[in-house]
Scaffold this motif. Structure first.
Motif, PDB file in Angstrom:
ATOM      1  N   PHE A   1      -5.076  20.671 -20.610  1.00 56.02           N
ATOM      2  CA  PHE A   1      -4.152  20.615 -21.721  1.00 56.02           C
ATOM      3  C   PHE A   1      -2.914  19.556 -21.769  1.00 56.02           C
ATOM      4  CE2 PHE A   1      -0.585  21.968 -24.591  1.00 56.02           C
ATOM      5  CZ  PHE A   1      -1.316  21.766 -25.754  1.00 56.02           C
ATOM      6  N   GLN A   2      -2.257  19.579 -20.663  1.00 56.51           N
ATOM      7  CA  GLN A   2      -0.995  18.931 -20.277  1.00 56.51           C
ATOM      8  C   GLN A   2      -1.462  17.347 -20.371  1.00 56.51           C
ATOM      9  OE1 GLN A   2       0.065  20.446 -16.539  1.00 56.51           O
ATOM     10  NE2 GLN A   2       2.012  21.294 -17.467  1.00 56.51           N
ATOM     11  N   ASP A   3      -2.491  17.065 -19.752  1.00 52.88           N
ATOM     12  CA  ASP A   3      -3.168  15.512 -19.724  1.00 52.88           C
ATOM     13  C   ASP A   3      -3.517  15.035 -21.210  1.00 52.88           C
ATOM     14  OD1 ASP A   3      -3.020  15.683 -16.840  1.00 52.88           O
ATOM     15  OD2 ASP A   3      -4.926  15.826 -16.433  1.00 52.88           O
ATOM     16  N   SER A   4      -4.240  15.837 -21.853  1.00 57.55           N
ATOM     17  CA  SER A   4      -4.618  15.658 -23.205  1.00 57.55           C
ATOM     18  C   SER A   4      -3.225  15.390 -24.255  1.00 57.55           C
ATOM     19  CB  SER A   4      -5.363  16.859 -23.678  1.00 57.55           C
ATOM     20  OG  SER A   4      -5.727  16.440 -25.186  1.00 57.55           O
ATOM     21  N   ALA A   5      -2.264  16.469 -23.840  1.00 58.89           N
ATOM     22  CA  ALA A   5      -1.007  16.371 -24.804  1.00 58.89           C
ATOM     23  C   ALA A   5      -0.247  15.029 -24.447  1.00 58.89           C
ATOM     24  CB  ALA A   5      -0.294  17.589 -24.477  1.00 58.89           C
ATOM     25  N   GLN A   6      -0.130  14.654 -23.353  1.00 58.20           N
ATOM     26  CA  GLN A   6       0.340  13.357 -22.819  1.00 58.20           C
ATOM     27  C   GLN A   6      -0.346  12.131 -23.724  1.00 58.20           C
ATOM     28  OE1 GLN A   6       3.392  14.660 -21.589  1.00 58.20           O
ATOM     29  NE2 GLN A   6       3.329  12.432 -20.709  1.00 58.20           N
ATOM     30  N   GLN A   7      -1.507  12.395 -23.732  1.00 59.42           N
ATOM     31  CA  GLN A   7      -2.421  11.049 -24.327  1.00 59.42           C
ATOM     32  C   GLN A   7      -2.039  11.344 -25.736  1.00 59.42           C
ATOM     33  OE1 GLN A   7      -6.474  11.862 -23.168  1.00 59.42           O
ATOM     34  NE2 GLN A   7      -6.102  10.894 -21.004  1.00 59.42           N
ATOM     35  N   SER A   8      -1.992  12.387 -26.533  1.00 61.95           N
ATOM     36  CA  SER A   8      -2.074  12.620 -27.727  1.00 61.95           C
ATOM     37  C   SER A   8      -0.468  12.176 -28.254  1.00 61.95           C
ATOM     38  CB  SER A   8      -1.832  13.823 -28.102  1.00 61.95           C
ATOM     39  OG  SER A   8      -3.405  14.553 -28.074  1.00 61.95           O
ATOM     40  N   ILE A   9       0.447  12.354 -27.406  1.00 60.50           N
ATOM     41  CA  ILE A   9       1.984  11.830 -27.597  1.00 60.50           C
ATOM     42  C   ILE A   9       1.820  10.508 -27.673  1.00 60.50           C
ATOM     43  CG2 ILE A   9       4.296  11.906 -26.742  1.00 60.50           C
ATOM     44  CD1 ILE A   9       3.895  14.998 -26.122  1.00 60.50           C
ATOM     45  N   GLN A  10       1.345   9.801 -26.696  1.00 53.84           N
ATOM     46  CA  GLN A  10       1.128   8.387 -26.642  1.00 53.84           C
ATOM     47  C   GLN A  10       0.599   7.854 -27.584  1.00 53.84           C
ATOM     48  OE1 GLN A  10       3.058   6.633 -24.409  1.00 53.84           O
ATOM     49  NE2 GLN A  10       2.505   4.640 -25.459  1.00 53.84           N
ATOM     50  N   LYS A  11      -0.563   8.526 -28.121  1.00 47.41           N
ATOM     51  CA  LYS A  11      -1.232   7.858 -29.446  1.00 47.41           C
ATOM     52  C   LYS A  11      -0.587   7.944 -30.681  1.00 47.41           C
ATOM     53  CE  LYS A  11      -5.745   8.470 -31.809  1.00 47.41           C
ATOM     54  NZ  LYS A  11      -6.754   9.403 -32.011  1.00 47.41           N
ATOM     55  N   LYS A  12       0.221   9.117 -31.028  1.00 43.65           N
ATOM     56  CA  LYS A  12       0.965   9.281 -32.026  1.00 43.65           C
ATOM     57  C   LYS A  12       2.347   8.455 -32.064  1.00 43.65           C
ATOM     58  CE  LYS A  12       1.777  12.460 -35.725  1.00 43.65           C
ATOM     59  NZ  LYS A  12       1.019  12.365 -36.675  1.00 43.65           N
ATOM     60  N   LYS A  13       2.692   8.134 -30.728  1.00 40.48           N
ATOM     61  CA  LYS A  13       3.857   7.385 -30.665  1.00 40.48           C
ATOM     62  C   LYS A  13       3.543   5.786 -31.277  1.00 40.48           C
ATOM     63  CE  LYS A  13       7.723   6.243 -27.465  1.00 40.48           C
ATOM     64  NZ  LYS A  13       7.932   6.399 -26.119  1.00 40.48           N
ATOM     65  N   GLU A  14       2.493   5.440 -30.873  1.00 43.50           N
ATOM     66  CA  GLU A  14       1.805   4.111 -31.084  1.00 43.50           C
ATOM     67  C   GLU A  14       1.710   4.203 -32.675  1.00 43.50           C
ATOM     68  OE1 GLU A  14      -1.431   2.972 -28.890  1.00 43.50           O
ATOM     69  OE2 GLU A  14      -0.176   3.316 -27.006  1.00 43.50           O
ATOM     70  N   GLU A  15       0.944   5.102 -33.215  1.00 41.10           N
ATOM     71  CA  GLU A  15       0.528   5.191 -34.491  1.00 41.10           C
ATOM     72  C   GLU A  15       1.871   5.248 -35.410  1.00 41.10           C
ATOM     73  OE1 GLU A  15      -0.223   9.208 -37.093  1.00 41.10           O
ATOM     74  OE2 GLU A  15      -2.098   8.648 -35.722  1.00 41.10           O
ATOM     75  N   LEU A  16       2.894   5.694 -34.977  1.00 37.76           N
ATOM     76  CA  LEU A  16       4.358   5.901 -35.806  1.00 37.76           C
ATOM     77  C   LEU A  16       5.021   4.578 -35.740  1.00 37.76           C
ATOM     78  CD1 LEU A  16       5.271   9.485 -34.930  1.00 37.76           C
ATOM     79  CD2 LEU A  16       4.442   8.766 -37.245  1.00 37.76           C
ATOM     80  N   TYR A  17       4.998   4.056 -34.464  1.00 38.13           N
ATOM     81  CA  TYR A  17       6.251   2.834 -34.179  1.00 38.13           C
ATOM     82  C   TYR A  17       5.399   1.625 -34.494  1.00 38.13           C
ATOM     83  CZ  TYR A  17       9.166   6.600 -32.687  1.00 38.13           C
ATOM     84  OH  TYR A  17      10.281   7.515 -32.612  1.00 38.13           O
ATOM     85  N   THR A  18       4.152   1.317 -34.513  1.00 40.78           N
ATOM     86  CA  THR A  18       3.651   0.134 -34.624  1.00 40.78           C
ATOM     87  C   THR A  18       3.880  -0.627 -35.818  1.00 40.78           C
ATOM     88  OG1 THR A  18       1.932   0.607 -32.733  1.00 40.78           O
ATOM     89  CG2 THR A  18       1.385  -1.245 -34.482  1.00 40.78           C
ATOM     90  N   PRO A  19       3.621   0.016 -37.070  1.00 41.14           N
ATOM     91  CA  PRO A  19       4.004  -0.337 -38.187  1.00 41.14           C
ATOM     92  C   PRO A  19       5.495  -0.976 -38.581  1.00 41.14           C
ATOM     93  CG  PRO A  19       3.027   1.664 -38.619  1.00 41.14           C
ATOM     94  CD  PRO A  19       3.155   1.360 -37.236  1.00 41.14           C
TER      95      PRO A  19
END
Length: 170
Positions: free
Chosen positions: A103-121
């Motif tokens: 879960f910790q590994d998956s959460a880190q990946q999810s946070i990184q993905k969410k960060k890219e999704e939010l900040y890229t635009p």
């Protein structure tokens, strides 16, 4: 006749080269980190990312509390447990420990993905505004002073006011 044509061609090329060299380069700079911090979209993305992170953190806390509870229960009752029960409980604790790690590994990946999704635009919008200002004001180069790579530069224009105006920021 041929020599005159060659001389004339050489003279035209020389004039062209001199004309190109006579054009002055126009330099500007901007602190992109400061610009991004001013954008309301960044504040909304920060808030969304924090909320997302907190939800994952709460889930992890729930899993950790369950793990600690099972460890405490195991230690308190270990002496009175039959061997098959002891093995089953130890296996259950080990499985939960593995799930927590996954879960910790998956959460880190999810946070990184969410960060890219939010900040890229948001970053793209800022970059587009900088490019538009560069074209409109005929800048040859605009340097980002937030990255600290430029060790020395001749005097240049701070394009922050023009980019803020382009983005409608105060």
């Amino acid at each position: 006749m041929m020599i005159k044509t060659i001389k004339l061609s050489a003279l035209i090329m020389l004039c062209s080269v001199l004309a190109l060299n006579a054009q002055t380069l126009k330099f500007g700079h901007i602190n992109s980190t400061e610009l991004l911090a001013m954008m309301p979209e960044t504040k909304m993305a920060d808030s969304t990312l924090q909320t997302f992170g907190r939800s994952l953190e709460n889930q992890l806390k729930t899993m950790t509390n369950e793990y600690q509870s099972k460890i405490s229960d195991y230690r308190a009752n270990e002496a009175t447990m039959a061997e098959p029960v002891k093995q089953a409980k130890a296996q259950e604790i080990g499985d939960l420990e593995q799930r927590i790690q996954e879960f910790q590994d998956s959460a880190q990946q999810s946070i990184q993905k969410k960060k890219e999704e939010l900040y890229t635009p948001i970053v793209k919008k800022a970059e587009d505004a900088i490019k538009d200002v560069a074209k409109d004001k005929k800048y040859s180069y605009i340097f980002d002073t937030s990255v600290g790579v430029v060790l020395f530069a001749q005097e240049s224009d701070n394009v922050m006011p023009a980019v803020k105006a382009k983005l409608g920021l105060k």
